[in-house]
Motif scaffolding. Structure first.
Motif, PDB file in Angstrom:
ATOM      1  N   LYS A   7       0.988  -1.353   0.039  1.00 41.90           N
ATOM      2  CA  LYS A   7      -0.048   0.015   0.139  1.00 41.90           C
ATOM      3  C   LYS A   7       0.884   1.225   0.016  1.00 41.90           C
ATOM      4  N   PRO A   8       0.533   2.006  -0.747  1.00 39.52           N
ATOM      5  CA  PRO A   8       1.388   3.656  -0.816  1.00 39.52           C
ATOM      6  C   PRO A   8       0.765   4.350   0.426  1.00 39.52           C
ATOM      7  N   VAL A   9       1.656   5.018   0.941  1.00 37.81           N
ATOM      8  CA  VAL A   9       1.222   6.016   1.975  1.00 37.81           C
ATOM      9  C   VAL A   9       0.845   7.342   1.230  1.00 37.81           C
ATOM     10  N   ASP A  10      -0.587   7.665   1.576  1.00 39.35           N
ATOM     11  CA  ASP A  10      -1.101   8.834   0.919  1.00 39.35           C
ATOM     12  C   ASP A  10      -0.495  10.144   1.792  1.00 39.35           C
ATOM     13  N   LEU A  11      -0.136  11.071   1.060  1.00 40.90           N
ATOM     14  CA  LEU A  11       0.275  12.397   1.700  1.00 40.90           C
ATOM     15  C   LEU A  11      -1.205  13.311   1.712  1.00 40.90           C
ATOM     16  N   PRO A  12      -1.423  13.636   2.664  1.00 42.85           N
ATOM     17  CA  PRO A  12      -2.748  14.678   2.959  1.00 42.85           C
ATOM     18  C   PRO A  12      -2.425  15.865   2.434  1.00 42.85           C
ATOM     19  N   SER A  13      -3.501  16.701   2.365  1.00 46.89           N
ATOM     20  CA  SER A  13      -2.975  18.392   2.001  1.00 46.89           C
ATOM     21  C   SER A  13      -2.297  18.876   2.922  1.00 46.89           C
ATOM     22  N   THR A  42      13.689   0.578  -1.540  1.00 52.30           N
ATOM     23  CA  THR A  42      13.668   1.868  -2.150  1.00 52.30           C
ATOM     24  C   THR A  42      12.427   2.585  -2.108  1.00 52.30           C
ATOM     25  N   LEU A  43      12.651   3.873  -1.860  1.00 54.15           N
ATOM     26  CA  LEU A  43      11.629   4.949  -1.454  1.00 54.15           C
ATOM     27  C   LEU A  43      11.398   5.978  -2.736  1.00 54.15           C
ATOM     28  N   SER A  44      10.168   6.129  -2.832  1.00 54.80           N
ATOM     29  CA  SER A  44       9.797   6.975  -3.927  1.00 54.80           C
ATOM     30  C   SER A  44       8.593   7.677  -3.550  1.00 54.80           C
ATOM     31  N   VAL A  45       8.476   9.068  -4.196  1.00 51.89           N
ATOM     32  CA  VAL A  45       7.239   9.915  -4.182  1.00 51.89           C
ATOM     33  C   VAL A  45       7.024  10.131  -5.375  1.00 51.89           C
ATOM     34  N   ALA A  46       5.464   9.984  -5.623  1.00 51.71           N
ATOM     35  CA  ALA A  46       4.990  10.324  -6.802  1.00 51.71           C
ATOM     36  C   ALA A  46       3.417  10.517  -6.559  1.00 51.71           C
ATOM     37  N   ASP A  47       2.786  11.310  -7.271  1.00 51.93           N
ATOM     38  CA  ASP A  47       1.214  11.393  -7.334  1.00 51.93           C
ATOM     39  C   ASP A  47       0.802  11.629  -5.685  1.00 51.93           C
ATOM     40  N   ASN A  74       3.809   6.481   9.819  1.00 51.64           N
ATOM     41  CA  ASN A  74       3.728   7.161  11.418  1.00 51.64           C
ATOM     42  C   ASN A  74       4.554   8.604  11.350  1.00 51.64           C
ATOM     43  N   LEU A  75       5.198   8.669  10.293  1.00 50.37           N
ATOM     44  CA  LEU A  75       5.804  10.223  10.129  1.00 50.37           C
ATOM     45  C   LEU A  75       4.694  11.139   9.741  1.00 50.37           C
ATOM     46  N   VAL A  76       3.862  10.618   8.574  1.00 48.68           N
ATOM     47  CA  VAL A  76       2.926  11.212   8.257  1.00 48.68           C
ATOM     48  C   VAL A  76       1.797  11.628   9.117  1.00 48.68           C
ATOM     49  N   GLN A  77       1.389  10.715   9.817  1.00 47.39           N
ATOM     50  CA  GLN A  77       0.280  10.903  10.900  1.00 47.39           C
ATOM     51  C   GLN A  77       0.803  11.665  11.977  1.00 47.39           C
ATOM     52  N   GLY A  78       2.205  11.639  12.331  1.00 45.29           N
ATOM     53  CA  GLY A  78       2.801  12.614  13.393  1.00 45.29           C
ATOM     54  C   GLY A  78       2.807  13.992  13.037  1.00 45.29           C
TER      55      GLY A  78
END
Length: 177
Positions: A7-13, A42-47, A74-78
């Protein structure tokens, strides 16, 4: 296959993530946090999402895959909501209060326990018998709550001590005559 890692980790606005090498940095309304992954993933950020992929089929790569994804989540939630632990104090005369950067605990000892609040952690005592520990780092919030609880862990006979809000203490029957 890791079900969590897929599952990708979604980034909120309002949350930005950037990857440099094996380090991901997440910036949000509550602050900035970063995590360094092992060389097995491997880490990647897209979309507006962070994806984690294993670098091979080894057991260690599969283990790091799910763990790294969870750490990033956990970083994103924090940085968006933060983490919170609530403690309850039970016992006659047991109380807590925050004075400046110190948590003062009266726990039945001959002296008050003074706990210095670490940087990045917010401790509030809305009532004398309730303590709330908040912060953006899940590990530090849990560690601070555990250190406070360790001063007087709940005992099974009368239930006195410091416990987590949802914690159940198995009660024992006292000595019979």
């Amino acid at each position: 296959m890791s079900r969590i890692g897929k599952k990708p980790v979604d980034l909120p606005s309002g949350v930005e993530a950037s990857v440099s090498g094996q380090t991901i940095s997440v910036k949000g309304p509550k602050g900035t946090r970063q995590f360094t992954a092992t060389d097995d993933v491997t880490l990647s950020v897209a979309d507006n999402a962070v994806t984690v992929e294993p670098r091979g089929k080894s057991k260690r790569a599969r283990q790091q895959w799910g763990m790294s994804r969870t750490q990033i989540a956990n970083l994103v939630q924090g940085v968006t909501n933060g983490f919170k632990k609530e403690l309850e104090i039970q016992g006659v005369g047991y109380r807590a209060q925050v004075q400046g950067n110190v948590l003062k605990l009266s726990l039945g000892y001959s002296h008050d326990v003074n706990y210095d609040i670490p940087e990045g952690i917010t401790i509030t005592a809305a009532k004398p018998t309730e303590v709330t520990v908040e912060g953006i780092d899940q590990q530090r919030v849990g560690q601070v709550a555990a250190e406070i609880r360790a001063w007087r862990a709940p005992e099974p006979y009368k239930g006195k001590g410091i416990r987590y809000k949802d914690e159940y203490i198995f009660r024992k029957e006292g000595k019979k005559k």
